[in-house]
Design a protein around this motif. Structure first.
Motif, PDB file in Angstrom:
ATOM      1  N   SER A 150      27.315 109.809 122.412  1.00 47.87           N
ATOM      2  CA  SER A 150      27.229 109.476 123.891  1.00 47.87           C
ATOM      3  C   SER A 150      27.947 110.184 124.765  1.00 47.87           C
ATOM      4  O   SER A 150      29.240 110.331 125.009  1.00 47.87           O
ATOM      5  CB  SER A 150      27.419 107.865 123.930  1.00 47.87           C
TER       6      SER A 150
ATOM      7  N   SER B 299      24.664 110.956 131.577  1.00 46.00           N
ATOM      8  CA  SER B 299      25.324 109.847 130.945  1.00 46.00           C
ATOM      9  C   SER B 299      25.250 108.824 132.241  1.00 46.00           C
ATOM     10  O   SER B 299      24.245 108.996 132.953  1.00 46.00           O
ATOM     11  CB  SER B 299      26.950 110.364 131.278  1.00 46.00           C
TER      12      SER B 299
ATOM     13  N   ASP C  78      21.104 107.533 128.591  1.00 45.98           N
ATOM     14  CA  ASP C  78      22.009 107.829 127.479  1.00 45.98           C
ATOM     15  C   ASP C  78      21.833 106.969 126.348  1.00 45.98           C
ATOM     16  O   ASP C  78      22.358 105.858 126.029  1.00 45.98           O
ATOM     17  CB  ASP C  78      23.445 107.767 127.779  1.00 45.98           C
TER      18      ASP C  78
END
Length: 308
Positions: free
Chosen positions: A120, A154, A182
Motif C-alpha cells: 500500500s 495513495s 489504494d
C-alpha cells in the motif's frame, strides 16, 4: 513542475531497467548500496532489442550515456532529483525507512514513487511530511519490455502529481493506467488473480487439467486481449447479453476468499513450480528454457507492435 533529473533507488533487476526506460528522455541517477557495473549489466539485458531491430546500438548507448551510478545516497544525483522511484525489496519497514531518509535529502517538491506490486502506498508514506507528492508506480517485469505501468494514488496523492506521472510515463513510451484508490492488487493484479482463482478452482474440482486451462486461455480469449479488453468486449457483445450471461454463469464461478488447499499440498510435497521441475505440470530444463526464451522473444516483438 518541470522534470529534468530522475533518480532510481535500487539497482536490482527492476531498478536498473526502470532507469533504462527513463533514460530515453531524461538524465537518470541510480543509487545502490552495492558497487556494480550497472551500465554493462543494462547493456547485456538489452541485447535482444538490438538483435530484433527495436533499438539501434546507437539508441542504447545514447540512453546509457544518460545514466550515472552512485553508492552515496547523499550524492547530488539523488538530492537534486525532480522525480524519484524506489525499487528496493518488498519490505514495508525498509521502504518506510528509505523514504524517511530521502525526505531529509531531497527537495520538498521532489515527487516520490514506490515501485511495488503489492504494498500500500498509503502505508508506505504514512509518516512522511509531504504525502501529497507520493504515489506508487508499479512497473511490470521486465520493466523495459512490459508496456504497462500502474500509477496508484495513495489516500493523500494529489491529482496533479498523478497526472504528471501519467504524462511522464507516456512520454518515455509506457502505457500507464491510473488506479484511483489504494486497494490490494491495484488494477492488473486484481484481474490476473481473479482469473487464477477460477483456473485453480477448475483444476481443483476436476473440470479440466492444468494444461487444458492454460490452452483455453492462450488459444482462445488470450489472443484477443492485446486489442480487446474486458470492458470493450462487453460493449462489443452488448450490455444486454453481458447481463444475460452474468445472470446465468456468475453464481457458478469460484468465490472463495482463501487460497486453494491444493497450493499448500503442493508446497508440502516440494512441488514448487519450475524451480523444482514440478508444479501444476512437470517441467524439464529444456521446457523451461523454451518457455522463458519464447516469452522474452514475444515481448520484444510486442515492442514493435505497440510502437514503443
Amino acid at each position: 513542475m518541470n522534470i529534468k533529473n530522475i533518480a532510481v533507488i535500487g539497482a536490482g533487476m527492476m531498478g536498473k531497467m526502470v532507469a533504462f526506460v527513463f533514460a530515453s528522455k531524461y538524465e537518470v541517477g541510480v543509487y545502490d548500496i552495492a558497487p556494480q557495473n550497472l551500465i554493462e549489466s543494462i547493456r547485456e539485458a538489452t541485447k535482444e532489442l538490438i538483435t530484433e531491430a527495436v533499438l539501434t546500438p546507437e539508441d542504447v548507448e545514447k540512453r546509457l550515456s544518460r545514466i550515472q551510478f552512485t553508492t552515496n545516497i547523499n550524492d547530488k544525483l539523488i538530492a537534486d532529483s525532480d522525480l524519484l522511484i524506489e525499487a528496493v525489496f518488498e519490505d514495508m519497514q525498509l521502504k518506510q525507512k528509505i523514504f524517511a531518509q530521502l525526505e531529509e535529502i531531497c527537495r520538498p517538491d521532489c515527487i516520490f514513487c514506490t515501485n511495488t506490486s503489492v504494498m500500500s502506498p498509503s502505508e508506505i508514506s504514512k509518516d512522511l511530511k509531504y504525502r501529497e507528492r507520493f504515489a506508487a508506480t508499479h512497473f511490470w517485469n521486465p520493466a523495459h519490455l512490459i508496456p504497462l505501468v500502474e500509477v496508484v494514488m495513495s489516500d493523500a496523492t494529489s491529482e496533479d502529481v498523478a497526472q504528471l506521472l501519467m504524462d511522464i510515463l507516456t512520454e518515455v513510451g509506457k502505457k500507464p493506467v491510473l488506479c484511483k484508490k489504494d486497494v490490494p492488487g491495484f488494477v492488473a493484479n486484481r484481474l490476473q488473480h481473479a482469473l487464477w482463482r477460477e483456473a485453480i478452482y477448475m483444476v481443483e474440482n476436476g473440470i479440466a487439467d492444468a494444461k487444458t486451462v492454460d490452452d483455453a486461455c492462450k488459444y482462445g480469449p488470450g489472443l484477443r486481449w492485446p486489442v480487446l479488453g474486458p470492458m470493450e468486449n462487453s460493449d462489443l457483445v452488448g450490455i444486454e447479453l453481458t447481463l444475460s450471461i452474468h445472470d446465468y454463469v456468475l453464481k457458478a464461478l469460484a468465490d472463495n476468499h482463501e487460497p486453494s488447499y491444493m497450493l499448500q499440498e503442493m508446497i508440502d510435497k516440494g512441488a514448487l513450480g519450475m524451480k523444482t521441475g514440478k508444479g501444476w505440470q512437470t517441467w524439464s530444463p529444456e521446457q523451461i528454457a523454451k518457455l522463458t526464451t519464447g516469452l522474452r522473444e514475444y515481448l520484444v516483438k510486442c515492442q514493435k507492435e505497440f510502437d514503443l
